[in-house]
Scaffold this motif. Structure first.
Motif, PDB file in Angstrom:
ATOM      1  N   CYS A  25       0.845  -1.206   0.000  1.00 61.76           N
ATOM      2  CA  CYS A  25       0.000   0.000   0.000  1.00 61.76           C
ATOM      3  C   CYS A  25       0.880   1.255   0.000  1.00 61.76           C
ATOM      4  O   CYS A  25       0.648   2.184  -0.778  1.00 61.76           O
ATOM      5  CB  CYS A  25      -0.925  -0.022   1.220  1.00 61.76           C
ATOM      6  SG  CYS A  25      -1.920   1.457   1.402  1.00 61.76           S
ATOM      7  N   SER A  26       1.900   1.263   0.862  1.00 64.57           N
ATOM      8  CA  SER A  26       2.817   2.420   0.917  1.00 64.57           C
ATOM      9  C   SER A  26       3.473   2.634  -0.441  1.00 64.57           C
ATOM     10  O   SER A  26       3.541   3.761  -0.941  1.00 64.57           O
ATOM     11  CB  SER A  26       3.914   2.194   1.953  1.00 64.57           C
ATOM     12  OG  SER A  26       3.359   1.942   3.207  1.00 64.57           O
ATOM     13  N   VAL A  82      -7.490  -0.755   1.477  1.00 64.74           N
ATOM     14  CA  VAL A  82      -6.951  -1.771   2.385  1.00 64.74           C
ATOM     15  C   VAL A  82      -8.120  -2.484   3.058  1.00 64.74           C
ATOM     16  O   VAL A  82      -8.914  -1.876   3.780  1.00 64.74           O
ATOM     17  CB  VAL A  82      -5.974  -1.155   3.413  1.00 64.74           C
ATOM     18  CG1 VAL A  82      -5.533  -2.204   4.422  1.00 64.74           C
ATOM     19  CG2 VAL A  82      -4.762  -0.580   2.692  1.00 64.74           C
ATOM     20  N   THR A  83      -8.203  -3.779   2.797  1.00 65.15           N
ATOM     21  CA  THR A  83      -9.377  -4.553   3.187  1.00 65.15           C
ATOM     22  C   THR A  83      -9.084  -5.549   4.306  1.00 65.15           C
ATOM     23  O   THR A  83      -7.943  -5.675   4.747  1.00 65.15           O
ATOM     24  CB  THR A  83      -9.950  -5.272   1.936  1.00 65.15           C
ATOM     25  OG1 THR A  83     -11.197  -5.865   2.271  1.00 65.15           O
ATOM     26  CG2 THR A  83      -9.006  -6.354   1.420  1.00 65.15           C
ATOM     27  N   LEU A  84     -10.135  -6.208   4.761  1.00 64.07           N
ATOM     28  CA  LEU A  84     -10.037  -7.163   5.873  1.00 64.07           C
ATOM     29  C   LEU A  84      -9.537  -6.461   7.132  1.00 64.07           C
ATOM     30  O   LEU A  84      -8.672  -6.970   7.851  1.00 64.07           O
ATOM     31  CB  LEU A  84      -9.137  -8.355   5.497  1.00 64.07           C
ATOM     32  CG  LEU A  84      -9.715  -9.300   4.436  1.00 64.07           C
ATOM     33  CD1 LEU A  84      -8.649 -10.274   3.919  1.00 64.07           C
ATOM     34  CD2 LEU A  84     -10.921 -10.078   4.966  1.00 64.07           C
ATOM     35  N   LYS A  87      -1.756   5.468   7.762  1.00 57.76           N
ATOM     36  CA  LYS A  87      -0.328   5.830   7.738  1.00 57.76           C
ATOM     37  C   LYS A  87       0.334   5.428   6.424  1.00 57.76           C
ATOM     38  O   LYS A  87       1.268   6.078   5.968  1.00 57.76           O
ATOM     39  CB  LYS A  87       0.424   5.147   8.898  1.00 57.76           C
ATOM     40  CG  LYS A  87      -0.024   5.547  10.294  1.00 57.76           C
ATOM     41  CD  LYS A  87       0.375   6.938  10.678  1.00 57.76           C
ATOM     42  CE  LYS A  87       1.875   7.063  10.861  1.00 57.76           C
ATOM     43  NZ  LYS A  87       2.204   8.463  11.226  1.00 57.76           N
ATOM     44  N   ALA A  88      -0.174   4.321   5.827  1.00 57.09           N
ATOM     45  CA  ALA A  88       0.416   3.835   4.571  1.00 57.09           C
ATOM     46  C   ALA A  88      -0.141   4.584   3.357  1.00 57.09           C
ATOM     47  O   ALA A  88       0.196   4.282   2.223  1.00 57.09           O
ATOM     48  CB  ALA A  88       0.155   2.333   4.426  1.00 57.09           C
ATOM     49  N   GLY A  89      -1.026   5.554   3.614  1.00 55.83           N
ATOM     50  CA  GLY A  89      -1.541   6.376   2.510  1.00 55.83           C
ATOM     51  C   GLY A  89      -2.699   5.751   1.758  1.00 55.83           C
ATOM     52  O   GLY A  89      -2.948   6.112   0.596  1.00 55.83           O
TER      53      GLY A  89
END
Ligand code: G3P
Length: 217
Positions: free
Chosen positions: A94-95, A106-108, A120-122
């Motif tokens: 992700c970052s 970003v899932t789950l 934080k990972a954008g």
């Protein structure tokens, strides 16, 4: 609140699109598998039906491979959002993808702490699963509330997408809390229309109208 449809079924998407209320689509490997068509092809068809964010999920589990797969998926259409699981590798990917300007979902996500990592990972979107927490006797909607509070405290731009919504009540509660997006299966969207007083009221209106004009003839 934006309404996304949580399906890869084209008939469901066409029907919901005809109502003019669908802002985007989320898919996952289970939903794509159900349609039996390769992900690239199915996602391209979905992009032809709905003009909005379309989440396409990677199946790689290692960060480097996730980035490669995500980069390919992002090339299918400008509306693609690359969906990644909330694992160490998923957050790393992700970052990396966010730095390249590729939008991610970003899932789950099952805890406020995990959601903080996604922000934080954008991540462009984080997907906390309400119904699956309810399934294990935890209050899924409290997770939506916590994440909205945390993101609000710091002004994180990551959008909160309430996922695994199983009923109109879930949808209304997510909207009341202030989730940015709710994703729901077609069945749940269809159920949102229903109210017995709407049916009853319409029946009376039409009967009265027909009676009045029938009498004047
Ligand atoms: O797409 C993710 C999520 O919405 C799945 O919902 O009902 O299978 O827990 P559900």
């Amino acid at each position: 609140m934006k309404i996304f449809l949580d399906t890869a079924n084209l008939d469901e998407l066409k029907k919901a699109a005809s109502w003019g209320i669908v802002d985007g689509v989320t898919t996952n490997p289970s939903l794509i598998a159900k349609e039996g068509v390769a992900i690239e092809e199915q996602i391209a068809r979905i992009c032809d039906i709905i003009d909005g964010d379309i989440s396409a999920e990677v199946v790689a589990t290692e960060a480097k491979a996730m980035v490669e797969e995500g980069t390919k998926l992002a090339k299918i259409h400008k509306n693609i959002v690359v969906k990644l699981p909330l694992t160490r590798d998923g957050i790393q990917a992700c970052s990396a993808l966010s730095k390249e300007g590729i939008r991610t979902n970003v899932t789950l996500c099952f805890s406020p702490a995990q959601a903080l990592l996604a922000a934080k990972a954008g991540a462009y979107i984080v997907s906390p699963f309400v119904g699956r927490l309810d399934d294990i006797a935890q209050l899924g909607m409290e997770l939506i509330e916590s994440i909205c509070t945390i993101y609000g405290n710091y002004g994180y731009q990551t959008q909160v997408l309430a996922a695994s919504l199983r009923s109109p009540l879930h949808v209304a509660q997510a909207a009341e809390i202030g989730a940015d997006i709710g994703t729901l299966p077609f069945k749940t969207l269809d159920m949102m229309f229903n109210h017995p007083l709407t049916d009853k009221g319409l029946e009376i209106f039409l009967k009265d109208y027909a009676k009045a004009f029938a009498e004047k003839k």
